[in-house]
Scaffold this motif. Structure first.
Motif, PDB file in Angstrom:
ATOM      1  N   GLN A  26      -3.261 -15.135  -1.892  1.00 31.43           N
ATOM      2  CA  GLN A  26      -3.261 -14.147  -1.992  1.00 31.43           C
ATOM      3  C   GLN A  26      -2.366 -13.551  -1.854  1.00 31.43           C
ATOM      4  OE1 GLN A  26      -5.033 -12.395  -3.983  1.00 31.43           O
ATOM      5  NE2 GLN A  26      -6.669 -14.535  -4.295  1.00 31.43           N
ATOM      6  N   GLU A  28       1.797 -14.330  -3.087  1.00 26.56           N
ATOM      7  CA  GLU A  28       2.140 -15.492  -3.776  1.00 26.56           C
ATOM      8  C   GLU A  28       3.962 -15.285  -3.576  1.00 26.56           C
ATOM      9  OE1 GLU A  28       0.871 -15.259  -8.397  1.00 26.56           O
ATOM     10  OE2 GLU A  28      -0.090 -13.919  -7.038  1.00 26.56           O
TER      11      GLU A  28
ATOM     12  N   ASP B  41     -17.017 -13.918 -13.264  1.00 27.58           N
ATOM     13  CA  ASP B  41     -15.616 -13.005 -13.839  1.00 27.58           C
ATOM     14  C   ASP B  41     -15.353 -12.258 -15.126  1.00 27.58           C
ATOM     15  OD1 ASP B  41     -15.949 -15.036 -16.230  1.00 27.58           O
ATOM     16  OD2 ASP B  41     -14.634 -15.664 -15.264  1.00 27.58           O
ATOM     17  N   ASN B  72     -11.898  -8.801  -7.827  1.00 24.59           N
ATOM     18  CA  ASN B  72     -12.182  -7.434  -9.187  1.00 24.59           C
ATOM     19  C   ASN B  72     -12.532  -6.627  -9.145  1.00 24.59           C
ATOM     20  OD1 ASN B  72     -13.447  -5.963 -11.287  1.00 24.59           O
ATOM     21  ND2 ASN B  72     -11.392  -6.927 -12.407  1.00 24.59           N
ATOM     22  N   SER B 105      -1.635  -7.934  -1.159  1.00 23.11           N
ATOM     23  CA  SER B 105      -1.528  -8.750  -2.147  1.00 23.11           C
ATOM     24  C   SER B 105      -1.816  -8.589  -3.160  1.00 23.11           C
ATOM     25  CB  SER B 105      -3.832  -9.044  -1.831  1.00 23.11           C
ATOM     26  OG  SER B 105      -4.403  -9.006  -2.577  1.00 23.11           O
ATOM     27  N   SER B 106      -1.850 -10.087  -3.822  1.00 23.74           N
ATOM     28  CA  SER B 106      -1.877 -10.339  -5.541  1.00 23.74           C
ATOM     29  C   SER B 106      -2.886  -9.635  -6.134  1.00 23.74           C
ATOM     30  CB  SER B 106      -1.655 -11.487  -6.246  1.00 23.74           C
ATOM     31  OG  SER B 106      -1.662 -11.661  -6.034  1.00 23.74           O
ATOM     32  N   TYR B 107      -4.172  -9.666  -5.844  1.00 26.49           N
ATOM     33  CA  TYR B 107      -5.344  -9.701  -6.176  1.00 26.49           C
ATOM     34  C   TYR B 107      -5.584 -10.654  -7.024  1.00 26.49           C
ATOM     35  CZ  TYR B 107      -6.007  -6.500  -2.958  1.00 26.49           C
ATOM     36  OH  TYR B 107      -6.502  -5.184  -1.138  1.00 26.49           O
ATOM     37  N   SER B 108      -5.393 -11.393  -6.744  1.00 28.83           N
ATOM     38  CA  SER B 108      -5.943 -12.506  -8.461  1.00 28.83           C
ATOM     39  C   SER B 108      -6.213 -13.162  -8.468  1.00 28.83           C
ATOM     40  CB  SER B 108      -4.418 -13.277  -8.745  1.00 28.83           C
ATOM     41  OG  SER B 108      -3.424 -13.949  -7.919  1.00 28.83           O
ATOM     42  N   VAL B 109      -7.140 -13.744  -9.341  1.00 24.37           N
ATOM     43  CA  VAL B 109      -7.951 -14.698  -9.105  1.00 24.37           C
ATOM     44  C   VAL B 109      -7.696 -16.203  -9.356  1.00 24.37           C
ATOM     45  CG1 VAL B 109     -10.502 -14.844 -10.454  1.00 24.37           C
ATOM     46  CG2 VAL B 109      -9.780 -13.119 -10.663  1.00 24.37           C
ATOM     47  N   LYS B 111      -6.577 -18.663  -7.043  1.00 23.30           N
ATOM     48  CA  LYS B 111      -5.478 -19.150  -6.866  1.00 23.30           C
ATOM     49  C   LYS B 111      -5.662 -20.610  -6.089  1.00 23.30           C
ATOM     50  CE  LYS B 111      -2.488 -16.650  -8.829  1.00 23.30           C
ATOM     51  NZ  LYS B 111      -1.835 -16.877  -9.025  1.00 23.30           N
TER      52      LYS B 111
END
Lengths: 272, 272
Positions: A26, A28, B41, B72, B105-109, B111
């Motif tokens: 998370q 990057e 998702d 999310n 945090s990029s809060y990306s799914v 990863k």
């Protein structure tokens, strides 16, 4: 700027590493040097770990991040004296779980990746053997015992996917390579026809396939872009025509492909 | 009394499942029905999950335990309305990490189990291919490229271990079965001698070996206890005589054997 992260466990380290990797992914923009340290199960090993952590801290000029799943409190106490920043995976969740389950944690070491029971172990070994014995169309007369038959062109990722599904889920997955002849015949090979409900297709972008085949047989016709493009186009047509569910493996890891296949076909995993 | 546990993720579910399994393993007296639900998702899928959770709650007469790694927030908010008891894996650790790393945090799914970079992917596929091509002594002329050569009697667990090490760590592991003839010669086969530093031995209890071989070739001499006992004794003598590091695989999972081998021989994993 590089930051060190340690995944420390008294068992295999798989849980600490898996969660640590997920959390660090998370962030990057930060480069981490990741070090897994399994079987830290004595005061002596813990003290040696503290030294490693402190050395890294000095070298980086920053506190290393420690993800640990050590169960024994006195070993954890030693680690806590290091210069690292500790993310305490177990204790964060164990006490709310104890409350909810109205039971005490056994605080026992290395439970999750041990041989839990012999039946599970045998299922898994059987599944790996099944994948190996039924790899690459080597045998087709055991397809009645298959949970799943992966089909696709040569080198599209069938074998690693079958092996991963066997190892992780105990699923018996065979795979069958669709060849140029199969495509020219414009129909499913006879061996597959009666097991149509078990088929799942893998496809792949032609450039990616070209790159992978070139690693194996450089500069061959087999690895040429024209050939790869032809095979992929034909196989995708076949999947559509025969209504075979399929996914494109190009941008997915073996873990992702396997998880997606399971969701799509609804096969039950055999490992509990 | 059975309690349902859900491992829910917007990605593969591997992180939620791994951590959830580890934590639940600490409660040995409770039986859990464990259900992994990857790729949740969208709001729609989350609402369907809530229904599943509530159905399980009603059936069990107790709140299901939910381990989730959904990034999310609006999807998490939907799940939070269910009758489950939520263990919020990410948010528990992300904010302390954000503070320590001084980064958001990029809060990306999804990863952590995606194809992070192509080099890693190729390393892994190469390692799996290496294990397959150099399985069971099939070829010995690529041993110069091996990180490790596992040796032991037939069916002691060499192949699954090599495949797991390839998949998980990108390690190129060959394996070579020691046969009766090798034992009678009382020395290492010629193909192995020059790579002695790469050798690692697996051994196994004779009763376990008998059971495993009987699954494969029931009632054969090969699967008899006398034969298994003889081979195991001889191979252990060989390991000691030749100073080959070795472990007994009987009570360990493939994950544990692999982690122990890595610790013992200090080979660096190729996957970062």
């Amino acid at each position: 700027m590089k930051r060190t992260a340690f995944f420390i466990s008294d068992g295999t380290g798989i849980t600490a590493e898996t969660l640590g990797q997920s959390l660090l992914a998370q962030f990057e923009n930060i480069t981490f040097q990741k070090l897994t340290r399994p079987y830290i199960d004595s005061a002596e090993k813990a003290r040696a770990m503290v030294q490693q952590i402190n050395t890294a801290a000095e070298k980086d000029g920053m506190r290393p991040i420690i993800f640990d799943t050590i169960v024994n409190q006195s070993i954890r106490d030693i680690l806590a004296q290091s210069d690292g920043f500790m993310i305490d995976i177990f204790s964060c969740f164990l006490s709310p779980l104890e409350q909810e389950l109205n039971a005490s944690s056994s605080y026992s070491v290395g439970k999750s990746h041990s041989i839990s029971h012999s039946a599970n172990y045998m299922e898994r070994i059987e599944a790996v053997n099944f994948a190996l014995d039924n790899d690459d169309g080597a045998r087709t007369h055991y397809y009645d015992k298959a949970d799943l038959i992966l089909v696709g062109v040569s080198r599209c990722g069938k074998t690693p996917t079958c092996l991963y599904m066997a190892m992780q889920y105990g699923i018996r997955a065979a795979n069958y390579p669709l060849t140029e002849e199969d495509m020219e015949r414009l129909q499913l090979p006879a061996a597959l026809k009666q097991y149509k409900s078990k088929l799942f297709g893998l496809t792949i972008d032609p450039d990616r396939l070209t790159a992978i085949r070139n690693e194996r047989k450089p500069n061959s016709r087999y690895a040429s872009f024209a050939q790869c493009e032809f095979e992929v186009r034909e196989v995708e047509n076949l999947f559509r025509r025969e209504n075979i569910p399929h996914i494109n493996s190009t941008h997915f890891s073996v873990e992702e492909i396997s998880a997606k296949i399971l969701v799509e076909i609804g096969v039950e995993r055999r490992l509990k």
